[in-house]
Design a protein around this motif. Structure first.
Motif, short mmCIF file in Angstrom:
data_model
loop_
_atom_site.label_atom_id
_atom_site.label_comp_id
_atom_site.label_asym_id
_atom_site.label_seq_id
_atom_site.Cartn_x
_atom_site.Cartn_y
_atom_site.Cartn_z
N VAL A 153 40.05 37.22 41.11
CA VAL A 153 40.37 35.79 40.93
C VAL A 153 41.87 35.59 40.75
O VAL A 153 42.47 34.69 41.35
CB VAL A 153 39.58 35.21 39.75
CG1 VAL A 153 40.09 33.84 39.36
CG2 VAL A 153 38.11 35.14 40.08
N SER A 209 40.92 39.97 47.89
CA SER A 209 40.55 39.30 46.64
C SER A 209 39.06 38.98 46.62
O SER A 209 38.38 39.20 45.61
CB SER A 209 41.36 38.00 46.49
OG SER A 209 42.73 38.27 46.50
N ILE A 210 38.56 38.47 47.73
CA ILE A 210 37.12 38.15 47.80
C ILE A 210 36.30 39.43 47.70
O ILE A 210 35.24 39.46 47.07
CB ILE A 210 36.82 37.36 49.08
CG1 ILE A 210 37.47 35.98 48.98
CG2 ILE A 210 35.32 37.24 49.32
CD1 ILE A 210 37.36 35.16 50.23
N MET A 227 36.23 41.41 38.89
CA MET A 227 36.14 39.98 39.22
C MET A 227 37.38 39.23 38.73
O MET A 227 37.93 38.39 39.45
CB MET A 227 34.88 39.36 38.60
CG MET A 227 33.62 39.67 39.36
SD MET A 227 32.22 38.65 38.89
CE MET A 227 31.93 39.16 37.21
N LEU A 228 37.84 39.52 37.53
CA LEU A 228 39.03 38.87 37.00
C LEU A 228 40.26 39.21 37.84
O LEU A 228 41.08 38.34 38.17
CB LEU A 228 39.25 39.27 35.54
CG LEU A 228 40.44 38.63 34.85
CD1 LEU A 228 40.24 37.12 34.76
CD2 LEU A 228 40.64 39.22 33.48
N LEU A 249 43.54 36.13 44.09
CA LEU A 249 43.28 35.01 44.98
C LEU A 249 44.14 33.81 44.63
O LEU A 249 44.74 33.18 45.51
CB LEU A 249 41.79 34.63 44.93
CG LEU A 249 41.33 33.49 45.82
CD1 LEU A 249 41.48 33.89 47.28
CD2 LEU A 249 39.90 33.11 45.51
N LEU A 250 44.23 33.49 43.36
CA LEU A 250 45.07 32.36 42.94
C LEU A 250 46.55 32.61 43.25
O LEU A 250 47.27 31.71 43.68
CB LEU A 250 44.87 32.07 41.46
CG LEU A 250 43.49 31.54 41.07
CD1 LEU A 250 43.38 31.40 39.55
CD2 LEU A 250 43.21 30.23 41.76
N ILE A 300 36.12 40.39 44.05
CA ILE A 300 35.21 39.51 43.32
C ILE A 300 33.76 39.90 43.61
O ILE A 300 32.93 39.99 42.69
CB ILE A 300 35.48 38.04 43.70
CG1 ILE A 300 36.87 37.61 43.20
CG2 ILE A 300 34.41 37.13 43.12
CD1 ILE A 300 37.33 36.27 43.72
#
Length: 95
Positions: A41, A6-7, A37-38, A44-45, A10
């Motif tokens: 994020v 995920s990072i 990027m979306l 990651l969430l 991003i």
């Protein structure tokens, strides 16, 4: 997807959106960057949500303690019992 991926998404999206100034004509790299990027994020969430959900379940279960009890050493009949004696001496100071 994990936290690392995920990072990575991003960071890659930020590079495409803000740092790359290429004109491909048929592909807008700024939009590709924002989409990456979306996606990063959201991933990651989602990962953090499932990690916290799993931790709550584990905390609710009772914790069992494992105790290791050392048994006394019993010599076998017929064999001599050997006791060890150690004397620790400090070395003398040499002047």
């Amino acid at each position: 997807m994990g936290i690392g991926a995920s990072i990575f998404l991003i960071a890659l999206g930020a590079i495409f959106a803000f740092a790359v100034q290429a004109d491909l004509g048929w592909l807008n790299l700024g939009v590709v960057g924002w989409v990456l990027m979306l996606t990063g994020v959201v991933s990651l969430l989602t990962t953090l949500y499932f990690w916290n959900r799993g931790r709550r379940t584990m905390v609710a279960t009772p914790v069992r303690e494992n105790r290791v009890v050392a048994d006394r050493v019993v010599p076998v009949q017929g064999e001599p019992v050997v006791q060890e004696y150690r004397e620790v001496r400090r070395p003398r100071r040499t002047v």
